[in-house]
Design a protein around this motif. Sequence first.
Motif, PDB file in Angstrom:
ATOM      1  N   ALA A 120       0.635  -1.307  -0.169  1.00 29.76           N
ATOM      2  CA  ALA A 120      -0.212  -0.068   0.180  1.00 29.76           C
ATOM      3  C   ALA A 120       0.941   1.376   0.112  1.00 29.76           C
ATOM      4  N   PRO A 121       1.152   2.444  -0.807  1.00 27.38           N
ATOM      5  CA  PRO A 121       1.275   3.533  -0.702  1.00 27.38           C
ATOM      6  C   PRO A 121       1.815   4.078   0.037  1.00 27.38           C
ATOM      7  N   ILE A 122       0.122   4.017   0.991  1.00 25.92           N
ATOM      8  CA  ILE A 122      -0.708   4.808   2.882  1.00 25.92           C
ATOM      9  C   ILE A 122       0.332   4.023   3.581  1.00 25.92           C
ATOM     10  N   ALA A 123       1.245   4.707   4.223  1.00 28.05           N
ATOM     11  CA  ALA A 123       2.205   4.382   5.046  1.00 28.05           C
ATOM     12  C   ALA A 123       1.484   5.234   6.644  1.00 28.05           C
ATOM     13  N   SER A 124       1.682   4.478   7.764  1.00 30.48           N
ATOM     14  CA  SER A 124       1.214   4.949   8.873  1.00 30.48           C
ATOM     15  C   SER A 124       1.709   4.022  10.369  1.00 30.48           C
ATOM     16  N   MET A 125       1.722   4.813  11.096  1.00 32.26           N
ATOM     17  CA  MET A 125       2.232   3.130  12.262  1.00 32.26           C
ATOM     18  C   MET A 125       1.287   1.614  13.074  1.00 32.26           C
ATOM     19  N   SER A 126      -0.043   2.385  12.538  1.00 35.99           N
ATOM     20  CA  SER A 126      -1.261   1.481  13.103  1.00 35.99           C
ATOM     21  C   SER A 126      -1.793   0.931  11.504  1.00 35.99           C
ATOM     22  N   ARG A 127      -1.249   1.010  10.481  1.00 34.66           N
ATOM     23  CA  ARG A 127      -1.124   0.187   9.301  1.00 34.66           C
ATOM     24  C   ARG A 127      -0.087  -0.725   9.665  1.00 34.66           C
ATOM     25  N   SER A 128       0.849  -0.359  10.913  1.00 35.02           N
ATOM     26  CA  SER A 128       1.929  -1.929  10.036  1.00 35.02           C
ATOM     27  C   SER A 128       1.819  -2.436  10.866  1.00 35.02           C
ATOM     28  N   LEU A 129       1.204  -2.314  12.291  1.00 36.21           N
ATOM     29  CA  LEU A 129       1.010  -2.872  13.496  1.00 36.21           C
ATOM     30  C   LEU A 129      -0.084  -3.897  12.985  1.00 36.21           C
ATOM     31  N   SER A 130      -0.950  -3.664  12.277  1.00 38.27           N
ATOM     32  CA  SER A 130      -1.923  -4.821  11.849  1.00 38.27           C
ATOM     33  C   SER A 130      -1.688  -5.763  10.690  1.00 38.27           C
ATOM     34  N   ARG A 131      -1.586  -6.180  11.407  1.00 36.06           N
ATOM     35  CA  ARG A 131      -1.210  -8.121  10.183  1.00 36.06           C
ATOM     36  C   ARG A 131      -2.201  -7.691   8.963  1.00 36.06           C
ATOM     37  N   ALA A 132      -3.588  -7.440   9.040  1.00 37.16           N
ATOM     38  CA  ALA A 132      -5.031  -7.449   8.250  1.00 37.16           C
ATOM     39  C   ALA A 132      -3.442  -6.339   6.390  1.00 37.16           C
ATOM     40  N   SER A 133      -2.993  -5.621   7.376  1.00 36.92           N
ATOM     41  CA  SER A 133      -1.995  -4.580   6.169  1.00 36.92           C
ATOM     42  C   SER A 133      -1.142  -5.315   5.112  1.00 36.92           C
ATOM     43  N   TYR A 134      -0.708  -6.019   5.241  1.00 35.66           N
ATOM     44  CA  TYR A 134      -0.142  -6.968   4.883  1.00 35.66           C
ATOM     45  C   TYR A 134      -0.554  -8.426   3.776  1.00 35.66           C
ATOM     46  N   ASP A 135       0.042  -7.968   2.401  1.00 30.45           N
ATOM     47  CA  ASP A 135      -0.082  -8.784   1.122  1.00 30.45           C
ATOM     48  C   ASP A 135       0.040  -9.991   1.118  1.00 30.45           C
ATOM     49  N   TYR A 136       1.452  -9.873   0.979  1.00 27.50           N
ATOM     50  CA  TYR A 136       1.973 -11.145   1.298  1.00 27.50           C
ATOM     51  C   TYR A 136       3.240 -11.610   2.578  1.00 27.50           C
ATOM     52  N   TRP A 137       2.991 -12.915   2.740  1.00 26.63           N
ATOM     53  CA  TRP A 137       3.677 -13.286   3.846  1.00 26.63           C
ATOM     54  C   TRP A 137       4.647 -14.642   3.277  1.00 26.63           C
ATOM     55  N   GLY A 138       5.765 -14.872   4.723  1.00 26.41           N
ATOM     56  CA  GLY A 138       6.645 -15.891   4.270  1.00 26.41           C
ATOM     57  C   GLY A 138       6.415 -16.944   4.794  1.00 26.41           C
ATOM     58  N   GLN A 139       6.448 -18.602   4.755  1.00 21.42           N
ATOM     59  CA  GLN A 139       6.722 -19.409   5.980  1.00 21.42           C
ATOM     60  C   GLN A 139       6.212 -19.462   7.135  1.00 21.42           C
ATOM     61  N   GLY A 140       7.335 -18.379   7.540  1.00 22.43           N
ATOM     62  CA  GLY A 140       7.907 -18.401   8.848  1.00 22.43           C
ATOM     63  C   GLY A 140       9.101 -19.654   9.172  1.00 22.43           C
ATOM     64  N   THR A 141       9.979 -19.003  10.436  1.00 24.63           N
ATOM     65  CA  THR A 141      11.046 -19.621  10.366  1.00 24.63           C
ATOM     66  C   THR A 141      11.118 -20.137  12.069  1.00 24.63           C
ATOM     67  N   GLN A 142      10.872 -21.090  12.793  1.00 24.44           N
ATOM     68  CA  GLN A 142      10.761 -20.770  14.386  1.00 24.44           C
ATOM     69  C   GLN A 142      12.397 -20.596  15.562  1.00 24.44           C
ATOM     70  N   VAL A 143      12.045 -19.887  15.856  1.00 25.41           N
ATOM     71  CA  VAL A 143      12.584 -19.496  17.550  1.00 25.41           C
ATOM     72  C   VAL A 143      12.314 -20.199  18.472  1.00 25.41           C
ATOM     73  N   THR A 144      13.637 -20.946  18.872  1.00 23.66           N
ATOM     74  CA  THR A 144      13.275 -21.442  20.152  1.00 23.66           C
ATOM     75  C   THR A 144      14.175 -20.387  21.383  1.00 23.66           C
ATOM     76  N   VAL A 145      14.002 -20.169  22.652  1.00 26.45           N
ATOM     77  CA  VAL A 145      14.777 -19.342  23.347  1.00 26.45           C
ATOM     78  C   VAL A 145      14.944 -20.852  24.962  1.00 26.45           C
ATOM     79  N   SER A 146      15.416 -21.375  25.608  1.00 23.39           N
ATOM     80  CA  SER A 146      15.575 -21.977  26.094  1.00 23.39           C
ATOM     81  C   SER A 146      15.568 -21.142  27.291  1.00 23.39           C
ATOM     82  N   SER A 147      15.392 -21.471  28.629  1.00 21.96           N
ATOM     83  CA  SER A 147      15.239 -21.114  29.907  1.00 21.96           C
ATOM     84  C   SER A 147      16.397 -21.409  30.836  1.00 21.96           C
TER      85      SER A 147
END
Length: 128
Positions: free
Chosen positions: A101-128
Amino acid sequence: QVQLVESGGGLVQAGGSLRLSCAASGRTFSNYRMGWFRQAPGKEREFVSAISRVGGTTYYADSVKGRFTISRDNAKNMVYLQMNSLKPEDTAVYFCAADKAPIASMSRSLSRASYDYWGQGTQVTVSS
């Protein structure tokens, strides 16, 4: 369309660091605002960080401020998330996302609905 591929996840001890990378396809990468989200098992996908098209503006969730740093290299079609002082509660699958989207704002950036494309993800595991 834009294809996104995350990498760099893994297992790390609490207090340690990881750098996640997101590789984007296409020659119009600089037209997209980029974001990082994460999702733990049984929980909603939540905002982590976002960066503007040229990297001049960044946003961070309160939970990661001071610990995570987002950056991008448009010449390489790459977005990064440097994660320091990792905590067990940071454990999640981390997703890279692109917003055309050409319009940028903090509120838009924080919403997952604003994004058009997504990757498959990468796992991060932090042990205690």
